[in-house]
Design an enzyme around this catalytic site. Structure first.
Site, PDB file in Angstrom:
ATOM      1  N   LYS A   1      -3.104  48.409  40.539  1.00  0.00           N
ATOM      2  CA  LYS A   1      -1.793  48.941  40.910  1.00  0.00           C
ATOM      3  C   LYS A   1      -1.600  48.911  42.432  1.00  0.00           C
ATOM      4  CE  LYS A   1      -0.988  49.323  36.650  1.00  0.00           C
ATOM      5  NZ  LYS A   1      -1.054  50.314  35.613  1.00  0.00           N
TER       6      LYS A   1
HETATM    7  C1  LIG Z   1      -1.215  50.647  34.017  1.00  0.00           C
HETATM    8  C2  LIG Z   1      -0.093  51.178  33.195  1.00  0.00           C
HETATM    9  C3  LIG Z   1      -0.195  52.390  32.493  1.00  0.00           C
HETATM   10  C4  LIG Z   1      -1.496  53.106  32.314  1.00  0.00           C
HETATM   11  O1  LIG Z   1      -2.070  53.496  33.491  1.00  0.00           O
HETATM   12  P1  LIG Z   1      -3.585  54.094  33.485  1.00  0.00           P
HETATM   13  O2  LIG Z   1      -3.698  54.749  34.814  1.00  0.00           O
HETATM   14  O3  LIG Z   1      -4.498  52.928  33.324  1.00  0.00           O
HETATM   15  O4  LIG Z   1      -3.687  55.045  32.364  1.00  0.00           O
HETATM   16  C5  LIG Z   1       0.929  52.898  31.877  1.00  0.00           C
HETATM   17  N1  LIG Z   1       2.100  52.242  31.906  1.00  0.00           N
HETATM   18  C6  LIG Z   1       2.233  51.055  32.521  1.00  0.00           C
HETATM   19  C7  LIG Z   1       3.568  50.382  32.521  1.00  0.00           C
HETATM   20  C8  LIG Z   1       1.131  50.475  33.162  1.00  0.00           C
HETATM   21  O5  LIG Z   1       1.253  49.265  33.733  1.00  0.00           O
END
Ligand SMILES: *Cc1c(COP(=O)(O)O)cnc(C)c1O
Length: 390
Positions: free
Chosen positions: A183
């Site tokens: 991210k």
């Molecule tokens: C990465 C992601 C999540 C989950 O995030 P985590 O921190 O891995 O639980 C949820 N929604 C979207 C759209 C994502 O890309």
């Protein structure tokens, strides 16, 4: 030329000492470092409260628990998103009600969500897919007479993006972020919840830590042991300071770093316009966080194989959630159920986009994609061309 799908940009020189400082504190888990980052988040988003969590997923579970969502309830989610958006609803025994996305923006529109509201609807989770914000003003307006329906933003792709100059958290009950490895802001695994609802924040503070009345740092802070209580059921979702220590400098610089991502995305867009390549439409007034750059092509799996042969890392964001075996078998969905999400999920692949991706690397990705979609490489020994390029 080898191009990794993603490489983080946290150097050992800058971030090593921050972790070292936490190692010198008595508790490695949630404490002063996380509290400072929560203050940074409140300021960044102008939010009343910010709570760090150990993933978007666990943060969302904590929020849904705090809202009392469970069996018999429905939560509206887009069919084009990462599975976690729907899974958290399913985990609590509620039903995710999928809605197809807009064919141009690939975002869930307020009107489409409105059509899916029933007497059981308790929440709506718009997803700011790829970094472009949904119409949050529109959602809030649509729910003006329904204060019983919570509006929860999935901001996993959008930390620094804006719509009409407004960032996440302005019009929703809560906004949830992910600091997962790929991210835009990352500590490997982590996340955050922001909200302007002080009561909700107080409840999430408990549901993110077993439902306990006080966290460890607070329990020991005064030197004398004090009993704690548990009044609500919670999950284990607090973020340790060891990880929170990585977030401060990234949040402090994220706005200045956005133009680099946007320039990379703009180069892709320009290079691909006119080619048989579909792209998300970014609306005027939207400043996308450009979390990932997804394209749609006719022979998706063929193009992926071709790019992999050229040592270019790619991903798929995403095959439509209702087409996953679990959801297909549980609710009987087919390709016709959510046709836009289904088709995009069949056609899409994501190209490398991250700070530090060089111009040469991006040129190679662009040239490779254009050749693959033109089908030229099918009868041409690609390995030889890679060799020649080196
Ligand atoms: C990465 C992601 C999540 C989950 O995030 P985590 O921190 O891995 O639980 C949820 N929604 C979207 C759209 C994502 O890309």
């Amino acid at each position: 030329m080898k191009v990794d799908f993603f490489v983080h940009s946290l150097s050992r020189e800058e971030y090593g000492p921050l972790v070292g400082q936490v190692l010198e504190s008595p508790f490695l888990t949630s404490g002063g470092v996380g509290k400072a980052v929560e203050g940074q988040l409140r300021e960044f988003f102008g939010a009343g409260d910010a709570l760090l969590v150990n993933s978007w997923t666990n943060g969302a579970v904590a929020v849904l628990l705090a809202l009392g969502i469970g069996p018999g309830d429905e939560v509206i989610v887009p069919a084009m998103t990462f599975i976690a958006t729907a899974n958290v609803v399913e985990l609590l025994g509620a039903r995710p009600v999928f809605v197809d996305v807009n064919p141009e923006t690939l975002l869930m529109d307020p009107e489409a969500a409105a059509a899916a509201i029933t007497a059981r609807t308790r929440a709506i989770i718009p997803v700011h897919l790829y970094g472009q914000m949904c119409d949050m003003r529109g959602f809030a307006e649509m729910l003006r007479d329904r204060p019983d329906i919570a509006l929860i933003e999935d901001c996993a792709h959008c930390f620094e993006g804006t719509r009409e100059s407004e960032g996440p958290g302005r019009h929703s009950t809560a906004a949830i972020f992910s600091f997962y490895a790929t991210k835009n802001v990352t500590c490997g695994e982590g996340g955050a919840v922001i909200t302007n609802d002080a009561d909700l924040a107080a409840r999430v503070r408990q549901t993110r830590l077993h439902g306990m009345s006080q966290g460890a740092a607070d329990r020991f802070q005064r030197g004398a042991y004090r009993h704690w209580d548990m009044a609500a059921l919670g999950v284990k979702a607090n973020l340790p300071d060891l990880l929170a220590a990585l977030l401060g400098p990234q949040i402090a610089t994220i706005r200045q770093r956005l133009p680099e991502r946007q320039a990379l995305a703009a180069r892709y867009r320009q290079a691909f316009c006119g080619a048989p390549i579909r792209m998300q439409r970014v609306l005027p007034g939207c400043s996308s966080a450009e979390h990932v750059f997804a394209i749609g092509v006719n022979d998706r799996d063929g193009v992926i194989a071709g790019l992999n042969r050229r040592e270019i890392g790619v991903a798929v964001n995403y095959r439509a959630v209702p087409t996953m075996t679990y959801y297909r078998e549980r609710y009987g969905y087919g390709p016709e159920s959510f046709p836009v999400s289904y088709q995009w999920g069949e056609d899409t692949l994501t190209l490398p986009l991250y700070p530090g991706l060089s111009k040469e690397q991006q040129d190679w990705v662009i040239a490779s994609v254009l050749e693959e979609v033109a089908g030229e490489s099918r009868s041409f020994p690609v390995a030889a061309r890679i060799g020649a390029d080196r």
